[in-house]
Design a protein around this motif. Sequence first.
Motif, PDB file in Angstrom:
ATOM      1  N   ILE A  27       0.789  -1.130  -0.090  1.00 32.92           N
ATOM      2  CA  ILE A  27       0.029   0.129   0.028  1.00 32.92           C
ATOM      3  C   ILE A  27       0.964   1.216  -0.034  1.00 32.92           C
ATOM      4  N   PRO A  28       0.834   1.919  -1.155  1.00 37.57           N
ATOM      5  CA  PRO A  28       1.824   2.996  -1.177  1.00 37.57           C
ATOM      6  C   PRO A  28       1.853   4.029   0.154  1.00 37.57           C
ATOM      7  N   GLY A  29       2.746   4.483   0.462  1.00 32.99           N
ATOM      8  CA  GLY A  29       3.022   5.518   1.683  1.00 32.99           C
ATOM      9  C   GLY A  29       3.032   4.821   2.871  1.00 32.99           C
ATOM     10  N   PHE A  30       2.702   3.645   2.921  1.00 32.93           N
ATOM     11  CA  PHE A  30       2.770   2.994   4.322  1.00 32.93           C
ATOM     12  C   PHE A  30       3.804   1.660   4.537  1.00 32.93           C
ATOM     13  N   GLY A  31       4.829   1.708   3.653  1.00 32.06           N
ATOM     14  CA  GLY A  31       6.017   0.686   3.897  1.00 32.06           C
ATOM     15  C   GLY A  31       6.794   0.882   5.047  1.00 32.06           C
ATOM     16  N   LEU A  32       7.328  -0.045   5.164  1.00 28.50           N
ATOM     17  CA  LEU A  32       8.266  -0.080   6.670  1.00 28.50           C
ATOM     18  C   LEU A  32       9.141   1.204   6.703  1.00 28.50           C
ATOM     19  N   GLY A  33       9.604   1.898   5.810  1.00 28.08           N
ATOM     20  CA  GLY A  33      10.119   3.242   5.642  1.00 28.08           C
ATOM     21  C   GLY A  33       9.202   4.438   5.605  1.00 28.08           C
ATOM     22  N   GLY A  34       7.818   4.275   5.739  1.00 24.84           N
ATOM     23  CA  GLY A  34       7.007   5.320   5.546  1.00 24.84           C
ATOM     24  C   GLY A  34       6.804   6.244   6.731  1.00 24.84           C
ATOM     25  N   GLY A  36       4.607   8.458   9.740  1.00 20.39           N
ATOM     26  CA  GLY A  36       3.699   8.260  10.843  1.00 20.39           C
ATOM     27  C   GLY A  36       4.099   8.308  12.046  1.00 20.39           C
ATOM     28  N   PRO A  37       3.482   8.197  13.097  1.00 16.04           N
ATOM     29  CA  PRO A  37       3.939   8.513  14.394  1.00 16.04           C
ATOM     30  C   PRO A  37       4.854   7.263  14.677  1.00 16.04           C
ATOM     31  N   LYS A  38       6.119   7.658  15.533  1.00 11.15           N
ATOM     32  CA  LYS A  38       6.858   6.786  15.982  1.00 11.15           C
ATOM     33  C   LYS A  38       6.390   5.950  17.151  1.00 11.15           C
ATOM     34  N   ALA A  39       6.526   4.619  17.217  1.00  7.83           N
ATOM     35  CA  ALA A  39       6.179   3.828  18.153  1.00  7.83           C
ATOM     36  C   ALA A  39       7.098   3.357  19.075  1.00  7.83           C
ATOM     37  N   ASN A  40       7.014   3.405  20.433  1.00  2.75           N
ATOM     38  CA  ASN A  40       7.899   3.148  21.530  1.00  2.75           C
ATOM     39  C   ASN A  40       7.501   1.726  22.009  1.00  2.75           C
ATOM     40  N   LEU A  41       8.142   0.790  21.562  1.00 10.50           N
ATOM     41  CA  LEU A  41       8.017  -0.822  21.919  1.00 10.50           C
ATOM     42  C   LEU A  41       8.796  -1.206  23.038  1.00 10.50           C
ATOM     43  N   VAL A  42       8.364  -2.222  24.044  1.00 13.69           N
ATOM     44  CA  VAL A  42       8.913  -2.777  24.809  1.00 13.69           C
ATOM     45  C   VAL A  42       9.067  -4.263  24.638  1.00 13.69           C
ATOM     46  N   GLN A  58      20.813  -2.141  16.103  1.00 11.80           N
ATOM     47  CA  GLN A  58      20.819  -2.379  14.572  1.00 11.80           C
ATOM     48  C   GLN A  58      19.481  -2.007  14.129  1.00 11.80           C
ATOM     49  N   LEU A  59      18.478  -2.565  14.536  1.00  4.65           N
ATOM     50  CA  LEU A  59      17.209  -2.673  14.080  1.00  4.65           C
ATOM     51  C   LEU A  59      16.559  -1.131  14.266  1.00  4.65           C
ATOM     52  N   ASN A  60      16.825  -0.598  15.601  1.00  6.13           N
ATOM     53  CA  ASN A  60      16.459   0.563  16.033  1.00  6.13           C
ATOM     54  C   ASN A  60      17.036   1.549  14.960  1.00  6.13           C
ATOM     55  N   GLN A  61      18.236   1.532  14.574  1.00  7.61           N
ATOM     56  CA  GLN A  61      19.030   2.256  13.578  1.00  7.61           C
ATOM     57  C   GLN A  61      18.304   2.451  12.365  1.00  7.61           C
ATOM     58  N   ASP A  62      18.072   1.130  11.816  1.00  6.45           N
ATOM     59  CA  ASP A  62      17.512   0.868  10.505  1.00  6.45           C
ATOM     60  C   ASP A  62      15.913   1.589  10.340  1.00  6.45           C
ATOM     61  N   LYS A  63      15.376   1.479  11.577  1.00  7.06           N
ATOM     62  CA  LYS A  63      13.903   1.811  11.596  1.00  7.06           C
ATOM     63  C   LYS A  63      13.538   3.132  12.464  1.00  7.06           C
ATOM     64  N   ASN A  65      12.875   6.143  12.263  1.00  9.07           N
ATOM     65  CA  ASN A  65      11.709   6.758  12.006  1.00  9.07           C
ATOM     66  C   ASN A  65      10.365   6.143  12.249  1.00  9.07           C
ATOM     67  N   ASN A  66      10.332   4.905  12.411  1.00  9.78           N
ATOM     68  CA  ASN A  66       9.077   4.177  12.495  1.00  9.78           C
ATOM     69  C   ASN A  66       8.828   3.604  14.064  1.00  9.78           C
ATOM     70  N   PHE A  67       9.922   2.945  14.824  1.00 10.60           N
ATOM     71  CA  PHE A  67       9.540   2.406  16.151  1.00 10.60           C
ATOM     72  C   PHE A  67      11.094   2.405  16.938  1.00 10.60           C
ATOM     73  N   SER A  68      10.766   2.363  18.185  1.00  7.64           N
ATOM     74  CA  SER A  68      12.200   2.155  18.910  1.00  7.64           C
ATOM     75  C   SER A  68      11.929   1.100  19.863  1.00  7.64           C
ATOM     76  N   ILE A  69      12.668   0.032  19.856  1.00  9.20           N
ATOM     77  CA  ILE A  69      12.502  -1.071  20.830  1.00  9.20           C
ATOM     78  C   ILE A  69      13.196  -0.854  21.969  1.00  9.20           C
ATOM     79  N   GLN A  70      12.679  -1.250  23.010  1.00 10.64           N
ATOM     80  CA  GLN A  70      13.589  -1.154  24.169  1.00 10.64           C
ATOM     81  C   GLN A  70      13.517  -2.579  24.931  1.00 10.64           C
ATOM     82  N   TYR A  71      14.657  -3.190  24.965  1.00 15.98           N
ATOM     83  CA  TYR A  71      14.497  -4.639  25.253  1.00 15.98           C
ATOM     84  C   TYR A  71      14.931  -4.710  26.767  1.00 15.98           C
ATOM     85  N   VAL A  72      14.174  -5.307  27.494  1.00 16.97           N
ATOM     86  CA  VAL A  72      14.018  -5.596  28.897  1.00 16.97           C
ATOM     87  C   VAL A  72      14.398  -7.110  29.285  1.00 16.97           C
ATOM     88  N   GLU A  73      15.679  -7.194  30.014  1.00 15.51           N
ATOM     89  CA  GLU A  73      15.951  -8.572  30.249  1.00 15.51           C
ATOM     90  C   GLU A  73      15.377  -9.199  31.643  1.00 15.51           C
TER      91      GLU A  73
END
Length: 431
Positions: A27-34, A36-42, A58-63, A65-73
């Motif tokens: 769907i144009p404009g909604f790809g992984l690099g599109g 939209g509001p950035k999501a903060n994921l846990v 690495q994934l946070n850097q690549d994406k 503009n899309n999301f940020s992952i916080q890994y919790v051990e």
Amino acid sequence: MSKFNIILLIVFTLAAILAVLFFSGLIPGFGLGGSGPKANLVFWGAIDSREMEPIIAQLNQDKKNNFSIQYVEKPASSFEDELINALASSSGPDMWLLSQDLILKHEDKVFTIPYSNNLSERNFKDAFISEADLFTSPSGIIGFPFTIDPIVLYWNKDLYEGNGISGPPEYWDEFLVNAPLFNRFDEAGNIIQSGAALGEFSNIKNAKEIVSMLILQTGNSIVDLKNKKIVFNEREGSLLPPAESAVKFYNQFSDPAKNSYVWNRGLDDSRQLFSSGKLANYFGFASDFKVIKSLNPHLNFDVALVPQVKDGNLTATFGRMEAIVISKASKNINAAFSAAYLLSSASSIKLAQENLLLPPVRRDIIKEGADSPEMAIFYKAALQSKGWLEPDPKAVSDIFKDMMESSAVGKLRIYEAVRQANDRLDKLLKN
């Protein structure tokens, strides 16, 4: 089903289908690099955060503009309780690592991703090793595979060579003959060096998984989800009742009256004994490799595939698999889907393999070949890995322990112990 639940189900289904289309870029404009509001994921897991950091970074850097992952051990010992409490208080993670033995217990908390043209069951099977099928259901994908930790055979090269044996056997009948050759006894008749860690439950690491492996090697699935029943003693094509055969084979290694006697309850923990150089054969997970190295850097040992049933129709080992699942309660299901999907991609799984020193869950990476002799064995073991959907891993361990020990001491006959275990497992499954 109430009208509200029907509407909610339709909304979740449409959201998942749209997510697949959005994140695949169809769907144009909604790809992984599109935009939209950035999501903060846990994201919760029991894996060491230092080992996960490069993958997440690495994934946070690549994406970014899309999301940020916080890994919790979280500690493995309290992970399940903390997760349940967090979800109950609406403070749980968006994603977490779920092992195959907890799928049945917690599937109701997981958002199942419906199949689509771009995320079909066929595509899933082609991408991941066979054990990953445990994370599929008729309605969709339960989780994206992330790690596989297969059981392999660790063998002491010095002890083998000292006994004039070139290497570990390929089949169980050879193993049965060879294992006692490594035994050494003191003047009182106590074992001070053992041929193999089999036959007991309390001081053998992975005892439940080893017994499961013996049953799975017969081709028996242990649990029939379609009919909601335990089938671990039903032949399913094998000549002998699988569970009874597994119990009889396993227990003989702790029977002093048999030639196969190699183990008793007075010995140290099996991994510790192997690391000290006093155990010839240890059945451990691939993850044990770095542990054994740290316990004894000078130990001369190697790894091999576990023995198989001679003339059997199946080559198998037990594998402990973890997959990334998405919480039903997440407020960022679309972004969580994107993150989970990308964490199971070839690039992320390669990073995971390098940092965790585990074989990959993806077939395309396995096809490329391993870069070390140990990892080459782990790759093969990963492809051979099997598992089963346990109703409750802690309860199953208790049931298996009772089954093995009650038959070993003669409290119950083997068929009685197996029948009792079958009934307890069946009740556990249905509840």
